[in-house]
Design a protein around this motif. Structure first.
Motif, PDB file in Angstrom:
ATOM      1  N   TYR A   4       0.745  -1.220   0.231  1.00  0.00           N
ATOM      2  CA  TYR A   4       0.041   0.022  -0.057  1.00  0.00           C
ATOM      3  C   TYR A   4       0.835   1.208   0.101  1.00  0.00           C
ATOM      4  CZ  TYR A   4      -3.113   3.600   1.786  1.00  0.00           C
ATOM      5  OH  TYR A   4      -3.775   4.716   1.871  1.00  0.00           O
ATOM      6  N   THR A   5       2.037   1.275   0.863  1.00  0.00           N
ATOM      7  CA  THR A   5       2.899   2.451   0.874  1.00  0.00           C
ATOM      8  C   THR A   5       3.521   2.738  -0.577  1.00  0.00           C
ATOM      9  OG1 THR A   5       3.127   1.962   3.164  1.00  0.00           O
ATOM     10  CG2 THR A   5       4.874   3.517   2.012  1.00  0.00           C
ATOM     11  N   ARG A   8       0.842   4.085  -2.762  1.00  0.00           N
ATOM     12  CA  ARG A   8       0.928   5.719  -2.728  1.00  0.00           C
ATOM     13  C   ARG A   8       2.132   6.559  -3.235  1.00  0.00           C
ATOM     14  NH1 ARG A   8      -2.328   8.111   1.888  1.00  0.00           N
ATOM     15  NH2 ARG A   8      -1.871  10.015   0.961  1.00  0.00           N
ATOM     16  N   ILE A  11       1.566   6.725  -6.857  1.00  0.00           N
ATOM     17  CA  ILE A  11       0.731   7.925  -7.043  1.00  0.00           C
ATOM     18  C   ILE A  11       1.280   9.210  -6.926  1.00  0.00           C
ATOM     19  CG2 ILE A  11      -1.638   8.619  -6.701  1.00  0.00           C
ATOM     20  CD1 ILE A  11      -2.560   5.798  -6.210  1.00  0.00           C
ATOM     21  N   PHE A  12       1.951   9.233  -6.029  1.00  0.00           N
ATOM     22  CA  PHE A  12       2.549  10.696  -5.570  1.00  0.00           C
ATOM     23  C   PHE A  12       3.541  11.063  -6.767  1.00  0.00           C
ATOM     24  CE2 PHE A  12       5.942  13.212  -3.730  1.00  0.00           C
ATOM     25  CZ  PHE A  12       5.537  14.213  -3.719  1.00  0.00           C
ATOM     26  N   SER A  48      -2.439  14.120  -5.120  1.00  0.00           N
ATOM     27  CA  SER A  48      -2.454  12.560  -5.158  1.00  0.00           C
ATOM     28  C   SER A  48      -3.121  12.036  -4.172  1.00  0.00           C
ATOM     29  CB  SER A  48      -0.821  12.187  -4.874  1.00  0.00           C
ATOM     30  OG  SER A  48      -0.526  12.634  -3.913  1.00  0.00           O
ATOM     31  N   ALA A  49      -3.668  13.006  -2.937  1.00  0.00           N
ATOM     32  CA  ALA A  49      -4.310  12.346  -1.880  1.00  0.00           C
ATOM     33  C   ALA A  49      -5.745  11.806  -2.147  1.00  0.00           C
ATOM     34  CB  ALA A  49      -4.359  13.255  -0.747  1.00  0.00           C
ATOM     35  N   SER A  52      -5.386   8.758  -4.223  1.00  0.00           N
ATOM     36  CA  SER A  52      -5.088   7.508  -3.526  1.00  0.00           C
ATOM     37  C   SER A  52      -6.276   7.076  -2.621  1.00  0.00           C
ATOM     38  CB  SER A  52      -3.932   8.154  -2.550  1.00  0.00           C
ATOM     39  OG  SER A  52      -2.754   8.032  -3.481  1.00  0.00           O
ATOM     40  N   PHE A  53      -7.011   7.777  -2.166  1.00  0.00           N
ATOM     41  CA  PHE A  53      -8.131   7.574  -1.480  1.00  0.00           C
ATOM     42  C   PHE A  53      -9.109   6.667  -2.153  1.00  0.00           C
ATOM     43  CE2 PHE A  53     -12.253   8.446   0.441  1.00  0.00           C
ATOM     44  CZ  PHE A  53     -12.037   8.123   1.854  1.00  0.00           C
ATOM     45  N   LEU A  56      -7.109   3.487  -3.904  1.00  0.00           N
ATOM     46  CA  LEU A  56      -6.323   2.477  -3.264  1.00  0.00           C
ATOM     47  C   LEU A  56      -7.416   1.992  -2.217  1.00  0.00           C
ATOM     48  CD1 LEU A  56      -2.700   3.846  -2.829  1.00  0.00           C
ATOM     49  CD2 LEU A  56      -3.645   2.204  -4.657  1.00  0.00           C
ATOM     50  N   ARG A  60      -6.160  -0.644   0.752  1.00  0.00           N
ATOM     51  CA  ARG A  60      -6.069  -0.061   2.147  1.00  0.00           C
ATOM     52  C   ARG A  60      -7.025  -0.867   3.039  1.00  0.00           C
ATOM     53  NH1 ARG A  60      -7.761   4.669   0.812  1.00  0.00           N
ATOM     54  NH2 ARG A  60      -9.874   4.472   1.048  1.00  0.00           N
TER      55      ARG A  60
END
Length: 99
Positions: A4-5, A8, A11-12, A48-49, A52-53, A56, A60
């Motif tokens: 997951y990290t 993330r 995506i960032f 990106s936040a 990602s929400f 993902l 998550r």
């Protein structure tokens, strides 16, 4: 959790590249003075936040299940250790009273 990290961060990084391109092509504003790098990073974070929400969500949920399992296992181990200590303490007290 590690997966997951990494997703993330991916995506960032993608948003950072896109924002960098938009800023240097003149489509997005450049920021103020020397704050250009900070502007690009902050804008990439803001974009990106929510991506990602949404993107993902399943990953998550999988990560949270793993965390819950790990916490439950640790709680069970602590409880088992606590009951062993209680049993040893009770037997030591019982031996001390009979002597």
């Amino acid at each position: 959790m590690f997966r997951y990290t990494l997703m993330r961060l991916g995506i960032f990084a993608g948003c950072l590249v896109v924002v960098w391109g938009l800023v240097y092509s003149g489509i997005a504003p450049r920021g103020l003075g020397d704050a250009n790098y900070m502007w690009v990073v902050l804008l990439a974070l803001v974009i990106s936040a929510p991506i990602s929400f949404v993107a993902l969500r399943k990953e998550r949920d999988r990560a949270s299940v793993q965390v819950v399992r790990k916490v439950d296992r640790i709680k069970a181990n602590l409880e088992a250790n606590r009951s062993q200590e209680d049993g040893a303490d009770d037997s030591a007290r019982a031996q001390g009273q009979t002597s």
